[in-house]
Design an enzyme around this catalytic site. Structure first.
Site, PDB file in Angstrom:
ATOM      1  N   HIS A   1       0.842  -1.198   0.146  1.00  0.00           N
ATOM      2  CA  HIS A   1      -0.185  -0.047   0.000  1.00  0.00           C
ATOM      3  C   HIS A   1       0.916   1.168  -0.110  1.00  0.00           C
ATOM      4  O   HIS A   1       2.030   1.172   0.411  1.00  0.00           O
ATOM      5  CB  HIS A   1      -0.904   0.014   1.278  1.00  0.00           C
ATOM      6  CG  HIS A   1      -1.995   0.979   1.474  1.00  0.00           C
ATOM      7  ND1 HIS A   1      -1.484   2.190   1.847  1.00  0.00           N
ATOM      8  CD2 HIS A   1      -3.092   1.045   1.358  1.00  0.00           C
ATOM      9  CE1 HIS A   1      -2.779   2.885   1.974  1.00  0.00           C
ATOM     10  NE2 HIS A   1      -3.720   2.233   1.490  1.00  0.00           N
TER      11      HIS A   1
ATOM     12  N   CYS B   1      -4.722   2.470  -3.690  1.00  0.00           N
ATOM     13  CA  CYS B   1      -3.412   3.082  -3.023  1.00  0.00           C
ATOM     14  C   CYS B   1      -2.449   1.958  -3.100  1.00  0.00           C
ATOM     15  O   CYS B   1      -1.399   1.839  -2.476  1.00  0.00           O
ATOM     16  CB  CYS B   1      -3.616   3.248  -1.640  1.00  0.00           C
ATOM     17  SG  CYS B   1      -4.726   4.645  -1.279  1.00  0.00           S
TER      18      CYS B   1
ATOM     19  N   GLN C   1      -4.319  -4.958   7.064  1.00  0.00           N
ATOM     20  CA  GLN C   1      -5.234  -6.298   6.506  1.00  0.00           C
ATOM     21  C   GLN C   1      -5.227  -7.243   7.112  1.00  0.00           C
ATOM     22  O   GLN C   1      -6.182  -8.114   6.744  1.00  0.00           O
ATOM     23  CB  GLN C   1      -5.298  -6.260   4.859  1.00  0.00           C
ATOM     24  CG  GLN C   1      -5.328  -4.832   4.050  1.00  0.00           C
ATOM     25  CD  GLN C   1      -6.656  -4.049   4.346  1.00  0.00           C
ATOM     26  OE1 GLN C   1      -7.501  -4.931   4.798  1.00  0.00           O
ATOM     27  NE2 GLN C   1      -6.944  -3.016   3.943  1.00  0.00           N
TER      28      GLN C   1
ATOM     29  N   LYS D   1      -9.977  -0.604  11.031  1.00  0.00           N
ATOM     30  CA  LYS D   1     -10.174  -1.801  10.019  1.00  0.00           C
ATOM     31  C   LYS D   1     -10.489  -3.165  10.849  1.00  0.00           C
ATOM     32  O   LYS D   1     -10.607  -3.986  10.206  1.00  0.00           O
ATOM     33  CB  LYS D   1      -9.125  -2.005   9.234  1.00  0.00           C
ATOM     34  CG  LYS D   1      -8.804  -0.783   8.007  1.00  0.00           C
ATOM     35  CD  LYS D   1      -7.840  -1.241   7.269  1.00  0.00           C
ATOM     36  CE  LYS D   1      -7.037  -0.042   6.447  1.00  0.00           C
ATOM     37  NZ  LYS D   1      -7.871   0.603   5.526  1.00  0.00           N
TER      38      LYS D   1
ATOM     39  N   ASP E   1       3.368  -4.620   7.912  1.00  0.00           N
ATOM     40  CA  ASP E   1       2.159  -3.728   7.961  1.00  0.00           C
ATOM     41  C   ASP E   1       0.745  -4.700   7.995  1.00  0.00           C
ATOM     42  O   ASP E   1       0.794  -5.367   6.980  1.00  0.00           O
ATOM     43  CB  ASP E   1       2.300  -3.288   6.293  1.00  0.00           C
ATOM     44  CG  ASP E   1       0.702  -2.136   6.174  1.00  0.00           C
ATOM     45  OD1 ASP E   1      -0.134  -2.298   7.201  1.00  0.00           O
ATOM     46  OD2 ASP E   1       0.814  -1.551   5.155  1.00  0.00           O
TER      47      ASP E   1
HETATM   48  N1  7TS Z   1      -1.575  -0.546   4.970  1.00  0.00           N
HETATM   49  C1  7TS Z   1      -2.482  -1.325   4.230  1.00  0.00           C
HETATM   50  C2  7TS Z   1      -2.120  -2.854   3.894  1.00  0.00           C
HETATM   51  C3  7TS Z   1      -3.823  -0.860   3.937  1.00  0.00           C
HETATM   52  O1  7TS Z   1      -4.612  -1.662   3.319  1.00  0.00           O
HETATM   53  C4  7TS Z   1      -4.073   0.465   4.307  1.00  0.00           C
HETATM   54  C5  7TS Z   1      -5.426   1.022   4.230  1.00  0.00           C
HETATM   55  C6  7TS Z   1      -2.995   0.984   5.160  1.00  0.00           C
HETATM   56  C7  7TS Z   1      -1.743   0.741   5.099  1.00  0.00           C
HETATM   57  C8  7TS Z   1      -3.147   2.404   5.682  1.00  0.00           C
HETATM   58  O2  7TS Z   1      -4.186   2.479   6.617  1.00  0.00           O
HETATM   59  P1  7TS Z   1      -4.638   3.753   7.337  1.00  0.00           P
HETATM   60  O3  7TS Z   1      -5.815   3.453   8.464  1.00  0.00           O
HETATM   61  O4  7TS Z   1      -3.448   4.376   7.895  1.00  0.00           O
HETATM   62  O5  7TS Z   1      -5.359   4.704   6.316  1.00  0.00           O
HETATM   63  N2  7TS Z   1      -6.196   0.732   2.973  1.00  0.00           N
HETATM   64  C9  7TS Z   1      -7.226   1.022   2.545  1.00  0.00           C
HETATM   65  C10 7TS Z   1      -7.711   0.350   1.315  1.00  0.00           C
HETATM   66  O6  7TS Z   1      -7.530  -0.677   0.854  1.00  0.00           O
HETATM   67  N3  7TS Z   1      -8.870   0.986   1.116  1.00  0.00           N
HETATM   68  O7  7TS Z   1      -9.037   2.276   1.790  1.00  0.00           O
HETATM   69  C11 7TS Z   1      -7.731   2.013   2.649  1.00  0.00           C
END
Ligand code: 7TS
Length: 419
Positions: free
Chosen positions: A135, A376, A215, A238, A212
């Site tokens: 990501h 992303c 997910q 999430k 990371d």
């Molecule tokens: N890493 C992964 C693997 C992600 O899927 C996401 C967000 C992030 C980092 C960042 O997370 P945040 O909470 O800091 O924004 N992924 C997604 C997505 O797949 N659709 O919207 C956000």
């Protein structure tokens, strides 16, 4: 915790679906006149009533700033916040709550490490290993670090299936490797990476490993000691918790060694205009008023998930995902993007001749929420030579009937766009 859970045994979630869905008030609504089918869980998950109530109760009867007051409310708030840290530590099987830093989200957790590693850990021509699955949140902070220090990125490629190319990965490690920053689960393809051999290899070369887990945490039981990673990050929103809180797990020896990121209240032991000394981890990394209510909400979300239990969640989600894959493969025009050996509740696809955004818009008219875009993960889209995909991402509250609704709507979409 969910009120419908009785004995602690592996539950068949299919049998409890009515009760599970009742725990998530938002699911019971219509969108464009149709029952909501929420399949955008990789973007953010919905919140159980227990989380909403814990946060409401905090603001109704417990709210105060923490670590600062001697008054009763401040002591209650401090104790709730610190016990949320303990909940997260136990959840990840960290050695101690002092290894858990609350941040704003996974993105901020990664930025913090990428930033403070630049203080004295990274030199020109050092190498930072990423994968093609990352990501943007696990790419751009490392690019910043490279710009500052003269280090270089090296990218572990994937195979057509969307699995990492482990043979190439092995060849990319070397004496200059300082960091491996790798996703546990791909947000675009759902690939579950086989982390232990890569972590072991990184350590052989003396490199630090950041995983990371944004997910992964909602779908897989994470044990940071078994993984032996140096850092593990995820986002509260999430995993059925609120927005505005993220987690950074760091091995205590790393958190001791690294300098603070931001300066401010709560991260010091003493300040004078000549000299400031820092608090011990994790407080050293939590400058300013932290996300108190959000941490409390996250702890409640974790208790909810643990109440159901990962064995039940994994069993249900794996079967649901297999069913979804079968239904999608039966649907005309669908081309799956990535067929990884192991995936976690995420399916990406395109339909020949129809832009993913158009598919997303048509599905929305049927009350179905999916994501259409580059997720992303633009380097990954480039690998598959697609500008975007449609992504359906599942949670344990999704049903087989919802998968059917998706498949039927996709079939209609296909017909709608045929000349
Ligand atoms: N890493 C992964 C693997 C992600 O899927 C996401 C967000 C992030 C980092 C960042 O997370 P945040 O909470 O800091 O924004 N992924 C997604 C997505 O797949 N659709 O919207 C956000």
């Amino acid at each position: 915790m969910a009120t419908w859970i009785q004995a602690k045994k592996t539950l068949d979630l299919k049998q409890h679906m009515g009760s599970i869905r009742m725990d998530f008030p938002i699911l019971n609504q219509r969108v464009h006149g149709r029952p909501l089918v929420y399949l955008d869980n990789a973007a953010t998950t919905q919140k159980p009533r227990a989380v909403i109530q814990a946060m409401a109760e905090y603001y109704e009867s417990q709210n105060a700033n923490i670590h600062r007051g001697v008054h009763a409310l401040s002591e209650v708030a401090t104790s709730l916040y610190e016990s949320a840290r303990e909940t997260v530590a136990t959840f990840l099987n960290a050695q101690s709550p002092s290894e858990i830093v609350f941040t704003r989200n996974a993105t901020e957790s990664i930025n913090m490490i990428a930033n403070i590693m630049g203080h004295d850990q990274i030199k020109p021509n050092d190498e930072i290993l990423l994968t093609e699955l990352e990501h943007h949140s696990n790419i751009v902070p490392w690019q910043f670090l490279c710009e500052r220090t003269g280090a270089r990125l090296k990218i572990i490629p994937i195979q057509e299936s969307g699995d990492l190319d482990y043979e190439s990965a092995v060849k990319l490690f070397g004496p200059r490797t300082r960091i491996l920053a790798i996703t546990h689960v791909s947000n675009a393809l759902g690939t579950v990476n086989n982390l232990p051999p890569l972590i072991a290899l990184a350590h052989q070369y003396g490199a630090a490993v950041l995983v990371d887990g944004a997910q992964a945490a909602p779908h897989i039981a994470v044990d940071v000691q078994a993984l032996d990673c140096d850092f593990y990050v995820f986002s509260g929103h999430k995993i059925y918790g609120p927005t505005g809180v993220g987690v950074l797990y760091g091995k205590r020896e790393w958190l001791d060694r690294l300098p603070p990121w931001q300066g401010g209240g709560d991260m010091i032991t003493s300040v004078s205009f000549q000299h400031t000394t820092y608090a011990e981890p994790p407080h050293k990394f939590e400058a300013g008023t932290p996300p108190i209510s959000q941490a409390i909400g996250l702890a409640e979300a974790i208790r909810y998930v643990q109440g159901i239990g990962y064995p039940a969640i994994c069993a249900y989600e794996e079967n649901l995902e297999l069913y979804a894959l079968r239904r999608l493969l039966e649907t005309p025009g669908i081309q799956l993007i990535g067929q990884p050996l192991k995936r976690a509740s995420i399916v990406s696809f395109v339909m020949e001749g129809i832009h993913p955004h158009d598919i997303g818009t048509v599905l929305d008219q049927s009350g179905i929420a999916v994501r259409a875009g580059h997720h992303c993960a633009m380097p990954l889209m480039e690998h598959y030579r697609v500008p975007a995909t449609v992504r359906a991402s599942f949670a344990f509250y999704n049903t087989y009937e919802e998968v059917d609704t998706l498949a039927t709507a996709l079939e209609k979409t296909w017909k709608l766009f045929q000349p």
